[in-house]
Design a protein around this motif. Structure first.
Motif, short mmCIF file in Angstrom:
data_model
loop_
_atom_site.label_atom_id
_atom_site.label_comp_id
_atom_site.label_asym_id
_atom_site.label_seq_id
_atom_site.Cartn_x
_atom_site.Cartn_y
_atom_site.Cartn_z
N SER A 1 7.55 28.91 103.63
CA SER A 1 6.66 29.66 102.73
C SER A 1 7.29 29.80 101.35
N CYS A 2 6.44 29.90 100.34
CA CYS A 2 6.93 30.15 98.97
C CYS A 2 7.71 31.47 98.97
N GLU A 3 7.15 32.46 99.64
CA GLU A 3 7.66 33.82 99.55
C GLU A 3 9.05 33.97 100.16
N SER A 4 9.41 33.10 101.12
CA SER A 4 10.72 33.28 101.73
C SER A 4 11.84 32.96 100.74
N CYS A 5 11.58 32.10 99.77
CA CYS A 5 12.58 31.86 98.71
C CYS A 5 12.37 32.81 97.55
N HIS A 6 11.08 33.06 97.22
CA HIS A 6 10.76 33.98 96.12
C HIS A 6 10.41 35.33 96.73
N LEU A 7 11.44 36.01 97.24
CA LEU A 7 11.26 37.27 97.96
C LEU A 7 10.51 38.30 97.12
N PRO B 1 23.55 23.47 93.38
CA PRO B 1 22.90 24.54 94.14
C PRO B 1 22.04 25.42 93.24
N ARG B 2 20.85 25.78 93.70
CA ARG B 2 19.93 26.57 92.89
C ARG B 2 19.36 27.73 93.69
N ALA B 3 19.41 28.91 93.10
CA ALA B 3 18.68 30.05 93.65
C ALA B 3 17.27 30.00 93.08
N PHE C 1 10.02 24.99 82.95
CA PHE C 1 10.32 25.72 84.18
C PHE C 1 11.55 25.16 84.90
N GLY C 2 12.18 26.02 85.68
CA GLY C 2 13.37 25.64 86.43
C GLY C 2 14.64 25.90 85.64
N TRP C 3 15.77 25.91 86.33
CA TRP C 3 17.06 26.26 85.72
C TRP C 3 17.49 25.27 84.64
N LYS C 4 16.96 24.04 84.71
CA LYS C 4 17.26 23.07 83.65
C LYS C 4 15.98 22.63 82.95
N VAL D 1 8.17 19.16 97.62
CA VAL D 1 9.61 18.99 97.87
C VAL D 1 10.19 20.14 98.70
N ASP D 2 9.81 21.38 98.40
CA ASP D 2 10.40 22.52 99.11
C ASP D 2 9.82 22.66 100.52
N MET D 3 8.53 22.25 100.69
CA MET D 3 7.86 22.50 101.96
C MET D 3 7.40 21.22 102.67
N TRP E 1 22.02 24.53 80.65
CA TRP E 1 21.07 25.33 81.46
C TRP E 1 20.03 25.93 80.54
N ARG E 2 18.82 26.10 81.06
CA ARG E 2 17.79 26.82 80.31
C ARG E 2 18.11 28.32 80.36
N THR E 3 17.98 29.02 79.24
CA THR E 3 18.16 30.47 79.25
C THR E 3 17.13 31.08 80.21
#
Ligand code: HEC
Ligand code: HEC
Length: 443
Positions: free
Chosen positions: A96-102, A191-193, A245-248, A264-266, A378-380
């Motif tokens: 689920s999206c929510e399990s990573c985006h708590l 690694p990415r949170a 969007f995203g860390w980079k 990709v995530d699911m 990295w993107r701010t």
């Protein structure tokens, strides 16, 4: 006669004072704007659901789309052939999206590992590892093997502040385990949170010209800080576009970020996905659900700032600007047109980001370039909602891989272009340091 003159002079003086007073910046409006972090998309809430509220003023049909998107975002998908929540896997990172985006923030235990081979891949992006791709999928449905898992460990390192206080930072060491022969020894890993997902409609509506103008100004002002936009491939338009969007900043649009998350995530094949000849990759989710999920994060409101009138918060804001934090973490940004959500159009808002890439030095580097972002750029990240994150997510972890356990640690990891700012931070008096951290908690 002299009395009339006196009266005239008096009236003129009063008028002059009135004009002067009217021309002063009005502190009330300024303060009100500081509170309304998301412009018209702001809501005044500070509960554990603060990142999950719809923008005010949605039309009934928009509310309906929002609800469908929210259900999809929170749903646990299954491998079965089910129109609403099927299609998971065979390999994936989470169901689920929510399990990573708590609660629409970020989870502390779900790290995603971006992987690639050295050199550039299609369209100048990361070069996929044959049989793995560009993300290590650490879960699989029954009958399939995961591609491996991330092992993490930490060692301590200490930094001292003016006045002698010492802070312990944890230096991460991440590696891939159980990946078998598929995983080459020269693979690059990052690694990415997850990132919080509210206020996305505003970030999506910031125009390319605005980002270019910010980059030009940063380059011209002669300090160490000079960000630049990433340019990335957008498969939906078949063009290189400005990343947001995203860390980079590797995704150009919110829709593409969402499509990629499903895919990709699911492991759920989105509609309209270009498939290699002969591959069995029929869409596993409808366009309606993908669109509604995109609309959901687009129209999630931004929580209002709190305690902006407190003396320490104001002082902290001054320190934030004075030592250079505000150059990257911009207190004001403006959006352009927003066809899918008019409330997000032409807003002045406070995301505390410039959406640009910055070289953050070797200590934060992942050594894995992505399009124009180097291994140390990295993107701010936006800082809005920062002071509510612990309450919403139940933890405080910061930076792209969650290595920082406190805001203080997160600041002390800043290097590269931000190194002079970090050194000014280390030299602050204890009172100014405290005020800065207090200001961050008001976001
Ligand atoms: C396995 C964990 C995981 C899952 C599942 C997941 N995400 Fe994410 N999400 C991430 C990570 C990690 C990032 C940062 C990616 C990067 O650095 O490029 C991210 C970034 C995002 C962003 C960009 C935020 C920003 O500020 O740039 C959005 C929007 C988003 N995800 C939405 C979704 C949606 C919608 C879903 C479900 C369809 C989803 N995510 C599923 C981990 C996940
Ligand atoms: C040169 C641009 C730049 C400057 C100056 C800068 N930052 Fe950052 N900041 C970043 C980037 C880029 C990251 C993400 C780095 C990473 O995760 O590896 C970041 C991350 C953070 C985070 C963690 C956010 C999160 O969601 O994990 C905080 C908090 C933060 N910065 C606060 C500050 C403060 C306070 C200052 C001033 C002392 C400052 N920053 C100065 C660019 C900058």
């Amino acid at each position: 006669m002299s009395r009339t003159l006196l009266l005239l002079a008096g009236t003129a003086l009063v008028l002059l004072l009135l004009v002067f007073w009217l021309s002063l910046p009005t502190p009330v409006t300024e303060a009100a704007r500081a509170v309304r972090a998301g412009g018209d998309l702001t809501v005044d809430t500070a509960t554990t659901d603060a990142f999950a509220v719809a923008a005010p003023g949605l039309a009934p049909s928009q509310k309906q789309r929002f609800a469908i998107g929210r259900d999809a975002f929170n749903a646990t998908f299954v491998p079965a052939d089910d129109a609403a929540r099927g299609g998971l896997g065979p390999r994936f990172n989470s169901a689920s999206c929510e399990s990573c985006h708590l609660r629409n923030g970020r989870s502390s235990h779900q790290l995603v590992l971006h992987v690639s081979l050295p050199g550039a891949g299609p369209h100048g992006g990361p070069r996929p590892i044959p049989g793995v791709g560009t993300q290590l999928q650490n879960q699989a449905v029954s009958g399939f093997e995961p591609e491996g898992r991330i092992d993490r460990s930490y060692r301590d390192s200490t930094v001292s502040l003016a006045g002698g206080e010492r802070v312990t930072l944890r230096v991460p060491r991440m590696s891939v385990a159980n990946a078998g022969r598929r995983f080459p020894h020269n693979a690059q890993i990052s690694p990415r949170a997850a990132l919080p997902v509210f206020g996305m409609g505003l970030l999506d509506a910031v125009s390319d010209t605005t980002l270019q103008a910010i980059a030009r100004r940063q380059a011209a002002d002669g300090d160490s800080i000079s960000g630049r936009p990433n340019h990335v491939w957008n498969p939906a338009t078949g063009r290189m576009e400005t990343g947001r969007f995203g860390w980079k900043a590797t995704q150009a649009t919110l829709r593409q970020q969402t499509v990629d998350a499903f895919h990709v995530d699911m492991g759920i094949t989105p509609p309209g996905h270009p498939v290699p000849d002969g591959a069995d990759d029929a869409p596993e989710i409808s366009r309606r659900i993908v669109d509604a999920t995109t609309f959901y994060t687009r129209s999630l409101a931004v929580p209002a700032r709190r305690h902006t009138n407190r003396e320490r918060v104001r002082r902290g804001r001054e320190v934030f600007e004075r030592i250079g934090c505000a150059t990257c973490h911009r207190p004001t940004m403006t959006s352009g047109p927003s066809p899918e959500l008019s409330a997000a159009a032409h807003q002045t808002f406070s995301p505390f980001t410039d959406l640009l890439l910055h070289d953050m030095g070797p200590a934060l580097a992942d050594g894995r370039p992505a399009f124009e972002a180097s291994g140390s750029e990295w993107r701010t990240p936006p800082l809005w909602g920062l002071g509510l994150r612990e309450r919403v997510q139940g933890h405080s972890e910061y930076l792209h891989d969650g290595r920082a356990r406190t805001l203080l640690e997160a600041i002390l990891w800043h290097g590269g272009e931000a190194r002079p700012t970090r050194e000014r931070f280390r030299d602050l008096s204890e009172a100014d340091r405290g005020a800065l951290l207090r200001f961050l908690r008001s976001l």
